[in-house]
Design a protein around this motif. Structure first.
Motif, PDB file in Angstrom:
ATOM      1  N   ILE A  64      15.599   2.807  -0.423  1.00 28.66           N
ATOM      2  CA  ILE A  64      14.310   3.478  -0.358  1.00 28.66           C
ATOM      3  C   ILE A  64      14.407   4.845  -1.031  1.00 28.66           C
ATOM      4  O   ILE A  64      15.382   5.580  -0.847  1.00 28.66           O
ATOM      5  CB  ILE A  64      13.866   3.648   1.114  1.00 28.66           C
ATOM      6  N   MET A  65      13.392   5.201  -1.801  1.00 24.27           N
ATOM      7  CA  MET A  65      13.393   6.474  -2.532  1.00 24.27           C
ATOM      8  C   MET A  65      12.881   7.600  -1.641  1.00 24.27           C
ATOM      9  O   MET A  65      11.807   8.162  -1.847  1.00 24.27           O
ATOM     10  CB  MET A  65      12.552   6.329  -3.798  1.00 24.27           C
ATOM     11  N   HIS A  66      13.683   7.918  -0.636  1.00 28.09           N
ATOM     12  CA  HIS A  66      13.310   8.984   0.293  1.00 28.09           C
ATOM     13  C   HIS A  66      13.086  10.307  -0.436  1.00 28.09           C
ATOM     14  O   HIS A  66      12.231  11.116  -0.035  1.00 28.09           O
ATOM     15  CB  HIS A  66      14.406   9.154   1.357  1.00 28.09           C
ATOM     16  N   GLU A  67      13.860  10.525  -1.490  1.00 31.93           N
ATOM     17  CA  GLU A  67      13.759  11.774  -2.257  1.00 31.93           C
ATOM     18  C   GLU A  67      12.387  11.957  -2.883  1.00 31.93           C
ATOM     19  O   GLU A  67      11.980  13.093  -3.169  1.00 31.93           O
ATOM     20  CB  GLU A  67      14.829  11.807  -3.360  1.00 31.93           C
ATOM     21  N   ASP A  68      11.675  10.856  -3.109  1.00 30.44           N
ATOM     22  CA  ASP A  68      10.353  10.907  -3.742  1.00 30.44           C
ATOM     23  C   ASP A  68       9.219  10.677  -2.741  1.00 30.44           C
ATOM     24  O   ASP A  68       8.079  10.410  -3.141  1.00 30.44           O
ATOM     25  CB  ASP A  68      10.267   9.858  -4.860  1.00 30.44           C
ATOM     26  N   GLY A  69       9.538  10.773  -1.458  1.00 32.18           N
ATOM     27  CA  GLY A  69       8.496  10.650  -0.444  1.00 32.18           C
ATOM     28  C   GLY A  69       8.207   9.232   0.008  1.00 32.18           C
ATOM     29  O   GLY A  69       7.206   8.991   0.697  1.00 32.18           O
ATOM     30  N   GLU A  70       9.060   8.275  -0.380  1.00 29.94           N
ATOM     31  CA  GLU A  70       8.841   6.903   0.084  1.00 29.94           C
ATOM     32  C   GLU A  70       9.206   6.799   1.562  1.00 29.94           C
ATOM     33  O   GLU A  70      10.217   7.343   2.010  1.00 29.94           O
ATOM     34  CB  GLU A  70       9.667   5.919  -0.740  1.00 29.94           C
ATOM     35  N   LYS A  71       8.393   6.066   2.321  1.00 29.37           N
ATOM     36  CA  LYS A  71       8.575   5.962   3.767  1.00 29.37           C
ATOM     37  C   LYS A  71       8.432   4.510   4.217  1.00 29.37           C
ATOM     38  O   LYS A  71       7.540   3.797   3.772  1.00 29.37           O
ATOM     39  CB  LYS A  71       7.531   6.822   4.484  1.00 29.37           C
ATOM     40  N   ILE A  72       9.326   4.092   5.108  1.00 28.30           N
ATOM     41  CA  ILE A  72       9.269   2.735   5.655  1.00 28.30           C
ATOM     42  C   ILE A  72       8.239   2.688   6.783  1.00 28.30           C
ATOM     43  O   ILE A  72       8.208   3.555   7.652  1.00 28.30           O
ATOM     44  CB  ILE A  72      10.642   2.305   6.200  1.00 28.30           C
ATOM     45  N   TYR A  73       7.404   1.631   6.766  1.00 30.84           N
ATOM     46  CA  TYR A  73       6.408   1.444   7.818  1.00 30.84           C
ATOM     47  C   TYR A  73       6.605   0.149   8.614  1.00 30.84           C
ATOM     48  O   TYR A  73       6.145   0.057   9.760  1.00 30.84           O
ATOM     49  CB  TYR A  73       4.996   1.444   7.222  1.00 30.84           C
ATOM     50  N   PHE A  74       7.282  -0.839   8.016  1.00 34.58           N
ATOM     51  CA  PHE A  74       7.400  -2.123   8.707  1.00 34.58           C
ATOM     52  C   PHE A  74       8.601  -2.863   8.127  1.00 34.58           C
ATOM     53  O   PHE A  74       8.788  -2.886   6.909  1.00 34.58           O
ATOM     54  CB  PHE A  74       6.134  -2.958   8.486  1.00 34.58           C
ATOM     55  N   VAL A  75       9.408  -3.461   9.005  1.00 37.49           N
ATOM     56  CA  VAL A  75      10.584  -4.211   8.553  1.00 37.49           C
ATOM     57  C   VAL A  75      10.673  -5.543   9.299  1.00 37.49           C
ATOM     58  O   VAL A  75      10.559  -5.584  10.529  1.00 37.49           O
ATOM     59  CB  VAL A  75      11.896  -3.425   8.784  1.00 37.49           C
ATOM     60  N   ILE A  76      10.865  -6.605   8.545  1.00 33.72           N
ATOM     61  CA  ILE A  76      11.161  -7.919   9.103  1.00 33.72           C
ATOM     62  C   ILE A  76      12.556  -8.305   8.615  1.00 33.72           C
ATOM     63  O   ILE A  76      12.822  -8.292   7.412  1.00 33.72           O
ATOM     64  CB  ILE A  76      10.144  -8.983   8.666  1.00 33.72           C
ATOM     65  N   THR A  81       6.893  -0.390   2.569  1.00 32.25           N
ATOM     66  CA  THR A  81       6.792   1.062   2.489  1.00 32.25           C
ATOM     67  C   THR A  81       5.416   1.462   1.962  1.00 32.25           C
ATOM     68  O   THR A  81       4.613   0.608   1.578  1.00 32.25           O
ATOM     69  CB  THR A  81       7.875   1.639   1.547  1.00 32.25           C
ATOM     70  N   ASN A  82       5.163   2.759   1.928  1.00 34.49           N
ATOM     71  CA  ASN A  82       3.906   3.254   1.384  1.00 34.49           C
ATOM     72  C   ASN A  82       3.757   2.916  -0.104  1.00 34.49           C
ATOM     73  O   ASN A  82       2.651   2.887  -0.634  1.00 34.49           O
ATOM     74  CB  ASN A  82       3.797   4.777   1.585  1.00 34.49           C
ATOM     75  N   ARG A  83       4.867   2.599  -0.781  1.00 32.60           N
ATOM     76  CA  ARG A  83       4.830   2.300  -2.212  1.00 32.60           C
ATOM     77  C   ARG A  83       4.857   0.812  -2.527  1.00 32.60           C
ATOM     78  O   ARG A  83       4.506   0.414  -3.641  1.00 32.60           O
ATOM     79  CB  ARG A  83       6.008   2.981  -2.914  1.00 32.60           C
ATOM     80  N   GLY A  84       5.248  -0.012  -1.555  1.00 30.19           N
ATOM     81  CA  GLY A  84       5.302  -1.445  -1.842  1.00 30.19           C
ATOM     82  C   GLY A  84       6.228  -2.189  -0.906  1.00 30.19           C
ATOM     83  O   GLY A  84       6.336  -1.881   0.276  1.00 30.19           O
ATOM     84  N   LEU A  85       6.925  -3.175  -1.456  1.00 32.15           N
ATOM     85  CA  LEU A  85       7.816  -4.047  -0.688  1.00 32.15           C
ATOM     86  C   LEU A  85       9.186  -4.072  -1.332  1.00 32.15           C
ATOM     87  O   LEU A  85       9.323  -4.310  -2.534  1.00 32.15           O
ATOM     88  CB  LEU A  85       7.252  -5.474  -0.628  1.00 32.15           C
ATOM     89  N   LEU A  86      10.201  -3.829  -0.501  1.00 33.62           N
ATOM     90  CA  LEU A  86      11.581  -3.979  -0.935  1.00 33.62           C
ATOM     91  C   LEU A  86      12.129  -5.229  -0.261  1.00 33.62           C
ATOM     92  O   LEU A  86      12.160  -5.313   0.973  1.00 33.62           O
ATOM     93  CB  LEU A  86      12.408  -2.760  -0.541  1.00 33.62           C
ATOM     94  N   HIS A  87      12.520  -6.215  -1.059  1.00 29.38           N
ATOM     95  CA  HIS A  87      13.043  -7.474  -0.535  1.00 29.38           C
ATOM     96  C   HIS A  87      14.541  -7.527  -0.774  1.00 29.38           C
ATOM     97  O   HIS A  87      14.990  -7.572  -1.917  1.00 29.38           O
ATOM     98  CB  HIS A  87      12.348  -8.657  -1.223  1.00 29.38           C
ATOM     99  N   ARG A 136      12.298  -5.089  -5.935  1.00 23.78           N
ATOM    100  CA  ARG A 136      11.261  -4.103  -5.592  1.00 23.78           C
ATOM    101  C   ARG A 136       9.916  -4.522  -6.170  1.00 23.78           C
ATOM    102  O   ARG A 136       9.816  -4.879  -7.342  1.00 23.78           O
ATOM    103  CB  ARG A 136      11.647  -2.717  -6.114  1.00 23.78           C
ATOM    104  N   HIS A 137       8.886  -4.481  -5.323  1.00 22.27           N
ATOM    105  CA  HIS A 137       7.512  -4.750  -5.750  1.00 22.27           C
ATOM    106  C   HIS A 137       6.679  -3.515  -5.397  1.00 22.27           C
ATOM    107  O   HIS A 137       6.649  -3.098  -4.241  1.00 22.27           O
ATOM    108  CB  HIS A 137       6.945  -5.976  -5.029  1.00 22.27           C
ATOM    109  N   GLU A 138       6.006  -2.938  -6.396  1.00 21.48           N
ATOM    110  CA  GLU A 138       5.241  -1.709  -6.168  1.00 21.48           C
ATOM    111  C   GLU A 138       3.748  -1.955  -6.302  1.00 21.48           C
ATOM    112  O   GLU A 138       3.296  -2.675  -7.203  1.00 21.48           O
ATOM    113  CB  GLU A 138       5.690  -0.620  -7.147  1.00 21.48           C
ATOM    114  N   PHE A 139       2.969  -1.327  -5.402  1.00 29.14           N
ATOM    115  CA  PHE A 139       1.515  -1.470  -5.423  1.00 29.14           C
ATOM    116  C   PHE A 139       0.911  -0.980  -6.739  1.00 29.14           C
ATOM    117  O   PHE A 139      -0.132  -1.473  -7.163  1.00 29.14           O
ATOM    118  CB  PHE A 139       0.888  -0.686  -4.263  1.00 29.14           C
TER     119      PHE A 139
END
Length: 207
Positions: A37-49, A59-65, A80-83
């Motif tokens: 996750i690109m924490h340095e750029d403000g990416e934040k995790i919201y949900f994990v399965i 995350t706020n930017r998309g989905l990391l699989h 990585r899939h970005e919105f």
């Protein structure tokens, strides 16, 4: 039929099935996906399965699989899939029947179709993810329509200009028109192509 049901129940009991578990926010930093996750750029995790072989980190930017070949292999492929670049659509949630052990959320992200099995005891939490993805899909759909309208408007304006005689240096006219078209498209992208959907996740995800 009974044999298949017993087989699935035995597989789940022995830890051989691939039914995912929704991870609590306090454990987000313990999943493999957090390392990417690109924490340095403000990416934040919201949900994990997390299942035996895969992790789906929203995350706020998309989905990391974090894609595992199987439950016992240590090999992982991070996708990585970005919105900003890909649309989410066809979001569905399938609840459990009487004998089912899992529920399922399905959606398209770009050209890839996801189908994620989750422990049926976590239905209420999965409903939150479903609502967030549906809202994101609708926003992206409206944005796509706005961009298409803007592009069509630009084409009509350029066609109208091409049919009229313009006074001045042709080179300067072409340069000015190219700059205007570029700025127009840049403004469309900045206005109608969200990079960050943190507000949507915060609206629906009860962390």
């Amino acid at each position: 039929m009974a044999k298949n049901i017993l087989g699935r129940m035995a597989a789940d009991t022995l830890g051989l099935s691939d039914i995912g578990k929704i991870i609590s926010p306090q454990d987000f930093d313990k999943v493999d996906g957090d390392d990417y996750i690109m924490h340095e750029d403000g990416e934040k995790i919201y949900f994990v399965i997390k299942s035996k072989s895969d992790e789906y980190v929203f995350t706020n930017r998309g989905l990391l699989h974090v894609d595992g070949a199987n439950a016992v292999s240590r090999k992982r492929v991070v996708k990585r899939h970005e919105f900003y670049y890909e649309r989410v659509d066809e979001v569905t949630l399938e609840t459990a029947g009487t004998v089912d052990l899992d529920i399922e959320i399905k959606f398209n992200f770009g050209n890839e179709r996801f189908s994620i099995d989750v422990d049926k005891k976590q239905l209420e939490q999965l409903k939150d993810l479903y609502k967030a993805l549906v809202e994101i899909s609708m926003i992206q759909g409206r944005n796509y329509t706005s961009v298409e309208d803007g592009i069509n408007g630009l084409k009509m304006a350029n066609d109208a200009i091409s049919r009229n005689h313009l006074e001045g240096n042709p080179v300067n006219i072409v340069e000015d028109l190219a700059k205007f078209n570029f700025n127009w498209m840049e403004n469309l992208r900045n206005t109608y192509n969200n990079k960050d959907f943190g507000e949507v996740f915060e609206k629906y995800i009860n962390n």
